[in-house]
Design a protein around this motif. Structure first.
Motif, PDB file in Angstrom:
ATOM      1  N   MET A  45       0.783  -1.333  -0.019  1.00 10.72           N
ATOM      2  CA  MET A  45      -0.046  -0.233  -0.085  1.00 10.72           C
ATOM      3  C   MET A  45       0.862   1.333  -0.158  1.00 10.72           C
ATOM      4  SD  MET A  45      -3.189  -0.464   2.671  1.00 10.72           S
ATOM      5  CE  MET A  45      -4.339   0.620   2.019  1.00 10.72           C
ATOM      6  N   GLU A  46       1.917   1.207   0.787  1.00 10.75           N
ATOM      7  CA  GLU A  46       2.862   2.361   0.759  1.00 10.75           C
ATOM      8  C   GLU A  46       3.494   2.586  -0.447  1.00 10.75           C
ATOM      9  OE1 GLU A  46       5.257   1.564   4.294  1.00 10.75           O
ATOM     10  OE2 GLU A  46       3.904   1.920   5.687  1.00 10.75           O
ATOM     11  N   GLU A  47       3.812   1.711  -1.230  1.00  8.90           N
ATOM     12  CA  GLU A  47       4.437   1.899  -2.660  1.00  8.90           C
ATOM     13  C   GLU A  47       3.407   2.207  -3.484  1.00  8.90           C
ATOM     14  OE1 GLU A  47       8.018  -1.246  -1.958  1.00  8.90           O
ATOM     15  OE2 GLU A  47       6.394  -2.034  -3.100  1.00  8.90           O
ATOM     16  N   TYR A  48       2.299   1.910  -3.499  1.00 10.48           N
ATOM     17  CA  TYR A  48       1.227   2.299  -4.296  1.00 10.48           C
ATOM     18  C   TYR A  48       0.905   3.710  -3.955  1.00 10.48           C
ATOM     19  CZ  TYR A  48      -3.496   3.030  -6.541  1.00 10.48           C
ATOM     20  OH  TYR A  48      -4.400   3.672  -7.115  1.00 10.48           O
ATOM     21  N   ALA A  49       0.905   4.242  -2.879  1.00 10.87           N
ATOM     22  CA  ALA A  49       0.800   5.544  -2.400  1.00 10.87           C
ATOM     23  C   ALA A  49       1.723   6.442  -3.121  1.00 10.87           C
ATOM     24  CB  ALA A  49       0.610   5.669  -0.925  1.00 10.87           C
ATOM     25  N   GLU A  50       3.100   5.835  -2.863  1.00 13.82           N
ATOM     26  CA  GLU A  50       4.026   6.678  -3.269  1.00 13.82           C
ATOM     27  C   GLU A  50       4.037   6.866  -4.837  1.00 13.82           C
ATOM     28  OE1 GLU A  50       7.529   7.170  -1.376  1.00 13.82           O
ATOM     29  OE2 GLU A  50       8.073   8.300  -3.004  1.00 13.82           O
ATOM     30  N   GLN A  51       3.710   5.941  -5.557  1.00 13.40           N
ATOM     31  CA  GLN A  51       3.800   5.956  -6.919  1.00 13.40           C
ATOM     32  C   GLN A  51       2.741   6.729  -7.515  1.00 13.40           C
ATOM     33  OE1 GLN A  51       3.247   1.534  -8.092  1.00 13.40           O
ATOM     34  NE2 GLN A  51       5.350   1.443  -7.312  1.00 13.40           N
ATOM     35  N   GLU A  52       1.568   6.775  -6.722  1.00 14.01           N
ATOM     36  CA  GLU A  52       0.442   7.468  -7.309  1.00 14.01           C
ATOM     37  C   GLU A  52       0.089   8.637  -6.616  1.00 14.01           C
ATOM     38  OE1 GLU A  52      -1.682   6.226  -9.947  1.00 14.01           O
ATOM     39  OE2 GLU A  52      -0.109   4.495 -10.192  1.00 14.01           O
TER      40      GLU A  52
ATOM     41  N   ASP B 127     -10.889  -2.096  -2.269  1.00 16.08           N
ATOM     42  CA  ASP B 127     -10.559  -3.046  -2.662  1.00 16.08           C
ATOM     43  C   ASP B 127      -9.217  -3.495  -1.617  1.00 16.08           C
ATOM     44  OD1 ASP B 127     -11.658  -3.307  -4.808  1.00 16.08           O
ATOM     45  OD2 ASP B 127     -10.091  -2.423  -6.231  1.00 16.08           O
ATOM     46  N   TYR B 128      -8.712  -2.548  -1.017  1.00  8.58           N
ATOM     47  CA  TYR B 128      -7.774  -2.766  -0.136  1.00  8.58           C
ATOM     48  C   TYR B 128      -8.350  -3.269   1.194  1.00  8.58           C
ATOM     49  CZ  TYR B 128      -3.381  -1.056  -2.514  1.00  8.58           C
ATOM     50  OH  TYR B 128      -2.225  -0.795  -3.018  1.00  8.58           O
ATOM     51  N   ILE B 129      -9.381  -2.853   1.444  1.00 13.28           N
ATOM     52  CA  ILE B 129     -10.095  -3.215   2.621  1.00 13.28           C
ATOM     53  C   ILE B 129     -10.330  -4.721   2.547  1.00 13.28           C
ATOM     54  CG2 ILE B 129     -12.042  -2.845   4.430  1.00 13.28           C
ATOM     55  CD1 ILE B 129     -11.607   0.152   3.584  1.00 13.28           C
ATOM     56  N   GLN B 130     -10.969  -4.938   1.674  1.00 12.51           N
ATOM     57  CA  GLN B 130     -11.351  -6.246   1.551  1.00 12.51           C
ATOM     58  C   GLN B 130     -10.260  -7.245   1.330  1.00 12.51           C
ATOM     59  OE1 GLN B 130     -13.069  -7.555  -2.309  1.00 12.51           O
ATOM     60  NE2 GLN B 130     -14.023  -9.139  -1.431  1.00 12.51           N
ATOM     61  N   ALA B 131      -9.189  -6.921   0.703  1.00 14.08           N
ATOM     62  CA  ALA B 131      -7.912  -7.811   0.480  1.00 14.08           C
ATOM     63  C   ALA B 131      -7.132  -7.965   2.033  1.00 14.08           C
ATOM     64  CB  ALA B 131      -7.074  -7.201  -0.344  1.00 14.08           C
TER      65      ALA B 131
END
Ligand code: SAH
Ligand code: MG
Length: 213
Positions: A22-29, A92-96
């Protein structure tokens, strides 16, 4: 400040792969999730307070909501996000994460939302981490939903150092946002119904404890 944050970040326990993802996704986006020292401090404060119910304004992709649910396994988190794309990603993240039973996410603009949509009558903690120029409005609308003795936490009280800059040096678009944020800070620090303190951690975390009246 950043030096200390990096120092602290280097000392923290290893996070699980899902959180790192999640942290990497946040950084990229470019999603402005809480930074490492802020989230750790915030979770520490929550562990001391032990809220059973938390209301969050500004879910983004669900990072802070998931971190709260993980560290407070008995708590329920209600979180509000207005941006459709981020809301979908958060769902999606909460479900995962497998924490769907603990987290309720609402897609709405928190300022226009009918307060009746909240499933809880009142909350032990309120976390404001949405549009920085609107903190006073979020506070006025949602703090009545906080129990007396409960706590309101606000992130980004320093706006990356902008609160210390001269107004003329700020980009025009940022000026009114920073002015509002500073007015809110002055107002809440001297508010008679709250015991308020400002922690110079991360990007500035405000803690307002609602007095038992
Ligand atoms: N708390 C998150 C980060 C939130 S970023 C974390 O640390 O993981 C701030 C979010 O607030 C953005 O996604 C933005 O879309 C949302 N936001 C801003 N104003 C809002 C409003 N009026 N109602 C609901 N969400 C809002
Ligand atoms: Mg924030």
């Amino acid at each position: 400040m950043d030096t200390y944050n990096s120092y602290i970040a280097g000392l923290q326990k290893k996070k699980n792969a899902f959180i790192i993802e999640m942290e990497e996704y946040a950084e990229q986006e470019n999603v402005p999730i809480m930074d490492s020292s802020s989230i750790e401090t915030f979770l520490g404060l929550l562990s001391i307070q032990k809220p059973s119910t938390v209301l969050e304004i500004g879910s983004a992709i669900g990072y802070s909501a998931i971190r709260m649910a993980q560290s407070l396994p008995d708590a329920t988190i209600t979180t509000i996000e207005r941006d459709a794309e981020r809301y979908e990603k958060a769902v999606d993240y909460i479900q995962a994460s497998g924490l769907g039973d603990q987290i309720q996410i609402i897609e709405a603009d928190a300022l226009n939302m009918d307060i009746e949509r909240l499933s809880e009558e009142s909350f032990d903690a309120l976390f404001i981490d949405a549009a920085k120029g609107q903190y006073k409005r979020f506070f006025e609308k949602y703090s009545p939903k906080v129990k007396s003795g409960g706590v309101i936490y606000c992130d980004n009280m320093f706006m990356h150092g902008m609160v210390l800059q001269d107004n003329v040096d700020l980009h025009r678009r940022k000026r009114s946002m920073i002015r509002n944020l500073k007015e809110f800070t002055i107002w809440i620090m001297s508010h008679p119904d709250f015991n308020t303190s400002l922690l110079p951690v991360g990007d500035g975390i405000l803690i307002a404890i609602k007095k038992e009246l």
